[in-house]
Design an enzyme around this catalytic site. Sequence first.
Site, PDB file in Angstrom:
ATOM      1  CB  SER A  32      -0.873   0.050   1.255  1.00 51.14           C
ATOM      2  OG  SER A  32      -1.867  -0.928   1.186  1.00 51.14           O
ATOM      3  CG  HIS A  61      -2.778  -2.528  -3.471  1.00 49.62           C
ATOM      4  ND1 HIS A  61      -1.749  -3.427  -3.261  1.00 49.62           N
ATOM      5  CD2 HIS A  61      -3.125  -2.070  -2.248  1.00 49.62           C
ATOM      6  CE1 HIS A  61      -1.500  -3.510  -1.961  1.00 49.62           C
ATOM      7  NE2 HIS A  61      -2.325  -2.698  -1.326  1.00 49.62           N
ATOM      8  CG  HIS A  83      -4.527  -7.626   0.762  1.00 52.46           C
ATOM      9  ND1 HIS A  83      -4.671  -6.789  -0.313  1.00 52.46           N
ATOM     10  CD2 HIS A  83      -3.423  -7.195   1.434  1.00 52.46           C
ATOM     11  CE1 HIS A  83      -3.698  -5.887  -0.295  1.00 52.46           C
ATOM     12  NE2 HIS A  83      -2.927  -6.109   0.748  1.00 52.46           N
ATOM     13  CE1 TYR A  85      -8.116  -5.822   2.424  1.00 53.78           C
ATOM     14  CE2 TYR A  85      -6.132  -6.420   3.623  1.00 53.78           C
ATOM     15  CZ  TYR A  85      -6.792  -5.593   2.731  1.00 53.78           C
ATOM     16  OH  TYR A  85      -6.139  -4.550   2.162  1.00 53.78           O
ATOM     17  CD  GLU A  86      -7.995  -7.412  -2.123  1.00 57.21           C
ATOM     18  OE1 GLU A  86      -8.494  -7.020  -3.182  1.00 57.21           O
ATOM     19  OE2 GLU A  86      -6.783  -7.664  -1.988  1.00 57.21           O
ATOM     20  CB  ALA A 113       1.713  -0.144   4.559  1.00 57.28           C
ATOM     21  CG  MET A 213      -4.051  -6.307   7.588  1.00 60.21           C
ATOM     22  SD  MET A 213      -5.409  -5.261   7.105  1.00 60.21           S
ATOM     23  CE  MET A 213      -5.480  -4.131   8.499  1.00 60.21           C
ATOM     24  CB  SER A 214       0.122  -8.284   2.914  1.00 55.15           C
ATOM     25  OG  SER A 214       1.185  -7.426   3.282  1.00 55.15           O
ATOM     26  CG  ASN A 237       0.092   2.805  11.810  1.00 56.61           C
ATOM     27  OD1 ASN A 237       0.211   2.349  10.658  1.00 56.61           O
ATOM     28  ND2 ASN A 237      -0.394   2.088  12.798  1.00 56.61           N
ATOM     29  CG  HIS A 248      -6.138   2.528   2.999  1.00 58.60           C
ATOM     30  ND1 HIS A 248      -5.197   1.558   3.293  1.00 58.60           N
ATOM     31  CD2 HIS A 248      -6.225   2.556   1.647  1.00 58.60           C
ATOM     32  CE1 HIS A 248      -4.743   1.036   2.162  1.00 58.60           C
ATOM     33  NE2 HIS A 248      -5.341   1.619   1.153  1.00 58.60           N
TER      34      HIS A 248
HETATM   35  N1  HPA Z   1      -2.217  -2.575  11.360  1.00 54.53           N
HETATM   36  C1  HPA Z   1      -2.399  -3.400  10.334  1.00 54.53           C
HETATM   37  N2  HPA Z   1      -2.027  -3.119   9.097  1.00 54.53           N
HETATM   38  C2  HPA Z   1      -1.423  -1.950   8.878  1.00 54.53           C
HETATM   39  C3  HPA Z   1      -1.214  -1.028   9.910  1.00 54.53           C
HETATM   40  C4  HPA Z   1      -1.632  -1.359  11.226  1.00 54.53           C
HETATM   41  O1  HPA Z   1      -1.459  -0.587  12.190  1.00 54.53           O
HETATM   42  N3  HPA Z   1      -0.590   0.049   9.367  1.00 54.53           N
HETATM   43  C5  HPA Z   1      -0.435  -0.218   8.044  1.00 54.53           C
HETATM   44  N4  HPA Z   1      -0.938  -1.432   7.742  1.00 54.53           N
END
Ligand code: HPA
Length: 272
Positions: A32, A61, A83, A85-86, A113, A213-214, A237, A248
Amino acid sequence: MIETTTKSISQSVEFLRKVSKDVPEAAVVLGSGVKVLEALSDEQSFSYDQVFGISPTIVGHAGSLTLGRVQGKLVAVMRGRFHLYEGHDWEVVTLPTRVMIEWGVRHLYLTNAAGGLNQEFAVGDLMLLTGYRDHLNPKWKETGLIPALMSAPTACANELTNHIWAVGEKLAKSDQRFRPLKSGTYAGLLGPTYETLAEIEMLRRLKSDAVGMSTVPELQTALGTKTVAAAISVVTNVWSDDAAIDGHEEVLKAAKAASERLDKLFRAAIAP
Ligand code: HPA
């Protein structure tokens, strides 16, 4: 699970062999908002639909595969991924990786990310998944609430990971603006929601340094094949006890800001 039709691995490889007589030395998967390896020489780009018969749906993406050269070395840059989750199954999520393996690509650079859990991390840090503690893979789906930790061999104890680490150290020495790489354990969760503070606390106690998540499916797919994979998280973050993630948009902005350093790192690692 959503029903999807894709090209088969051999159909995808056949397409790639037609458009390029050389097999790339490296393939890079961009997570991402990560923007690196732009404007390569001898570039040709294809949509994921052309190559894999399926396009990503997530914002940030692009869904394009670019072939180009970094100081003469052919590289495949894949902008976007699928992903779990999709609603895609494991087969779809790992299709690009399996195609690169079948095509004979030697090195696979995975990026994502991720949220920082380690309190020594800062937004914009790059964390290499290293050594024997590279990732956690809680099997949320199979086990419901209780995470069963993966017991397969480690995925990132390899020469590519060591090479990237060494390149990062060299860059940090020669360039003051290049922040030293971090290393740590990545927890790959299913998503798509960000974590609750209770989950963050749990992941910290499990000694994860970053969460996303990947990447875990791709790492596990490459493990034991002739394609060597390494993975790097862009910390977008950092979770503190009262943190909230704006969502996002924040992730995309921070990933873009760290991209200049990641670009330097990858160019130097691909063509030392
Ligand atoms: N959690 C999960 N996925 C992420 C995060 C997060 O804090 N930041 C960027 N992708």
